[in-house]
Design an enzyme around this catalytic site. Structure first.
Site, PDB file in Angstrom:
ATOM      1  N   SER A 568     -28.005  -8.225 -47.107  1.00 34.32           N
ATOM      2  CA  SER A 568     -29.206  -7.532 -47.566  1.00 34.32           C
ATOM      3  C   SER A 568     -29.864  -6.826 -46.383  1.00 34.32           C
ATOM      4  CB  SER A 568     -30.157  -8.521 -48.251  1.00 34.32           C
ATOM      5  OG  SER A 568     -31.170  -7.841 -48.959  1.00 34.32           O
ATOM      6  N   HIS A 689     -27.048  -9.462 -56.432  1.00 30.85           N
ATOM      7  CA  HIS A 689     -27.376  -9.534 -55.007  1.00 30.85           C
ATOM      8  C   HIS A 689     -26.890 -10.842 -54.383  1.00 30.85           C
ATOM      9  CE1 HIS A 689     -29.404  -7.654 -51.708  1.00 30.85           C
ATOM     10  NE2 HIS A 689     -30.179  -8.695 -51.474  1.00 30.85           N
TER      11      HIS A 689
END
Length: 718
Positions: A568, A689
């Site tokens: 991320s 994610h």
């Protein structure tokens, strides 16, 4: 394309890739944008997908899907053919099957908690009658979805413990639906509220609850807080606060928006609006007036300040943790009936040597969790701010505490690199007493075989940065040890000691693990965070690069034995590191990353992050974004380290376009460089994610990343 067709195509691609020595070709179709007067050429804009609909930017086209399938097949062929891949997965499997357990939430005599054991793909929700009662399963995700892809993201029991709200999503999309569960009958009731919904507090009698969600599930900037009364239509739920539209306030429309929670006695509602990654407005609402008039009368507590403020409420008083005038945090009391600043009273002042992370309420005390040199301390205070001593912890590590304002009983979740994550029961009336283990999953390793150190090094500008270094006891530091360096550095997220059973395979193979506390994080307060955001983001990359240089200078490793990994915002970190200092690393994992920092804000929920990163739409911010944006820094003729990029097809946060475009750019460079290192891409078709990924997929991913690193660092048998 149907799933059957995609499976068939993937099989064909896999067969072809097994014969290929190079990755699939990526066609070049230049698109030139003029941004702030600078011509920017993007050779792989087509890999973003279809951008014709402003509300559906980046929807994968058939060509993008086929390209992704071919890349996945190439990666699978390469990783699966590495020697020892199956043996490594067999070694990692029991380490990843180590269970997890959370601290319980006490509601009356009932204790609710989450636990996963053995080969279960997802955690289950349990309840005990009494703290030491017999565990009873309330919810098993496997009964909701046999594929293992459905996750119970959160749960919230009512004050009397008879009902429970819970939220589920599937395949990592984080589009949570709220459900209501009757605890006595163990049945889920018909009520459902979709659109990324989360509970925000119950009325004391269980007749209704507050919640937050999106008005439109496809619009991440449509947040709202509402109230539902049982028996009423969801469509008629009262709106308490909503997100501003761009027309109403362009600045606030790009931030995280509204939130809220109710006091346990049902007399007060706290509403907030996040105006930045560490700033928020805050109001109190007297619920008696709301029930009577139906009008939301907001009394301002903190409005328009560059500070984060929040805290628990008891008997009409908020014990507010705020960074207003105190970047490391202080605690003030706020009378909610008249919360003007003139009525605040500071009871716990800011400390320069520690950061306040949280404030909780016990029966007779305030419970304050500090972070000191990136490790946890928990201290008790009377309600007027007098210290009552620290809660005894097992050692140096990371701790969080769950309290009950009606009881002195509390539960501490504690972990360190050499201490498995455990839930400890403590008596706040006797904080110095030895905590009692309430639950601790068994681990098939000996945590005492590793050594943990905290070292300090100087970054490029001379700033001192701390770093945890972990390795097997007795390891010879000869400058030739395989070393994995990871980090994050953003959004005030603190990197603190944590237990990972899978790292013991790395340690047993002679590996070193390093975790620096980069600027941009919250380890040393808001000043530390601000030192790594916006035009100071380069400090984060400098801190990370300096950590690598320290590990080499200190005799741990060398550039041929040094790998980096991040996800991320940490994927942005590793992407920046390889484009700024490619010669320093042998391998890099760039997971679910942000990499095109000139266009990131246009996709999914990324406008929320403009206060942290800035936007190329602003002339001044464009300059520093363009200076470090990894995708734009890829240069022909450069010998980059081996790279494994990953993305999730259902990612609701970071669009997979970043990993796709970066892969194509790096592979094009590698194709023209003699003895180039490989560049792989893995796009998980059944994940987002990373949140909520089932155990079987996490085992596969961990084995993929570990075998990739070991192959590049010379750790595999010849």
């Amino acid at each position: 394309m149907t799933r059957w067709m995609r499976t068939a195509l993937l099989s064909l691609c896999l067969a072809n890739a097994a014969l290929a020595a190079s990755p699939p070709a990526s066609r070049i179709q230049p698109v030139t944008d003029t941004v702030q007067g600078v011509a920017i050429v993007d050779n792989y804009r087509w890999l973003e997908g279809d951008n014709s609909d402003p509300k559906q930017l980046g929807v994968a086209t058939a060509e993008v899907s086929e390209w992704t399938d071919a890349q996945n097949a190439f990666t699978r062929s390469a990783l699966d053919s590495l020697p020892g891949r199956k043996d490594l997965e067999d070694r990692l499997r029991p380490l990843m099957e180590v269970g997890t357990v959370t601290a319980p939430q006490a509601r009356g005599r009932r204790y609710f908690y989450r636990k996963r054991e053995g080969n279960q793909n997802q955690a289950l929700i349990y309840v005990r009658e009494g703290a030491n009662g017999t565990p009873r399963v309330l919810l098993d995700p496997a009964q909701l979805d046999s594929t293992g892809l459905t996750t119970i993201e959160w749960f919230d029991p009512s004050e009397n413990g008879k009902q429970m709200l819970y939220g589920t999503y599937r395949a990592g999309d984080e589009n949570t639906t709220l459900h209501v569960f009757d605890v006595d009958s163990a049945k889920t009731l018909p009520l459902e509220i979709p659109s990324k919904t989360r509970g925000s507090g119950w009325l004391p009698d269980g007749s209704g609850f507050f919640y937050s969600n999106l008005l439109d599930a496809k619009d991440p900037y449509s947040g709202q807080v509402k109230f539902h009364k049982f028996g009423a239509e969801v469509a008629h739920d009262a709106l308490l606060i909503r997100q501003f539209t761009p027309e109403e306030n362009k600045k606030l429309a790009t931030t995280f928006g509204p939130f809220g929670f109710s006091s346990r006695d049902g007399k007060w509602l706290i509403l907030g609006y996040s105006t930045g990654t560490r700033n928020n407005d805050l109001w109190s609402v007297e619920l008696a007036k709301f029930w009577k008039t139906g009008q939301v009368e907001r009394n301002p507590i903190v409005v328009g300040e560059e500070a984060q403020s929040n805290g628990p409420v008891s008997n009409g008083v908020m014990y507010m943790l705020t960074t207003l005038g105190a970047p490391n945090g202080r605690v003030v009391t706020v009378p909610l009936a008249d919360p003007a600043r003139a009525h605040w009273k500071e009871i716990i002042p800011e400390r320069k040597d520690a950061v306040i992370q949280s404030v909780d309420l016990g029966k007779d005390e305030l419970v304050v969790t500090y972070l000191h040199n990136a490790t946890s301390r928990i201290e008790l205070f009377s309600f007027d701010g007098k210290s009552r001593g620290e809660v005894r912890l097992p050692g140096i590590g990371t701790a969080g505490i769950t309290t009950d304002e009606d009881s002195n009983e509390a539960f501490v979740t504690f972990a360190s690199f050499n201490y498995p994550s455990s839930v400890l029961r403590v008596d706040l009336a006797q904080p110095s007493a030895e905590p009692v283990v309430w639950d601790r999953p068994a681990v098939p390793v000996d945590p005492q075989t590793v050594e943990v150190k905290q070292e300090w090094y100087a970054s490029k500008d001379g700033t001192k940065v701390s770093m945890f270094v972990v390795h097997k006891k007795g390891l010879k530091l000869d400058g030739n040890n395989p070393t994995l360096l990871t980090g994050y550095g953003g959004f005030t997220i603190s990197e603190t000691p944590a237990f990972s059973a899978t790292l013991f395979q790395w340690f047993d193979a002679g590996g070193v693990f390093a975790l620096p506390n980069l600027r941009g994080g919250g380890e040393y307060g808001e000043a530390w965070h601000k030192g790594g955001m916006l035009d100071r983001k380069q400090n984060v990359f400098d801190d990370f690069i300096a950590a690598a240089e320290h590990l080499i200078a200190a005799g741990y490793t060398n550039p041929k034995k040094l790998a980096i990994s991040g996800g991320s915002n940490g994927g942005l970190l590793t992407g920046a590191a390889i484009t700024q200092r490619p010669e320093l690393f042998a391998a890099a994992i760039v997971a679910v990353p942000l990499l095109d920092m000139l266009r990131y804000q246009d996709f999914l929920m990324a406008r929320y992050w403009i206060p942290e990163y800035g936007s190329a739409e602003d002339p001044d911010q464009f300059k520093f974004l363009y200076a470090y944006s990894p995708y734009q820094r890829v240069r022909a003729g450069t010998h980059y380290p081996a790279v494994l990029l990953t993305a999730g097809e259902h990612d609701a946060r970071v669009h997979p376009l970043h990993a796709r475009k970066m892969t194509a750019a790096l592979q094009a460079v590698a194709a023209a460089v003699p003895d180039a290192n490989p560049v792989y891409l893995w796009v998980d078709r059944e994940a987002g994610h990373g949140q909520g990924k089932p155990l079987n997929l996490r085992i596969r991913d961990t084995a993929d990343q570990r075998i990739f690193l070991m192959s590049r660092l010379g750790m595999l048998a010849k």
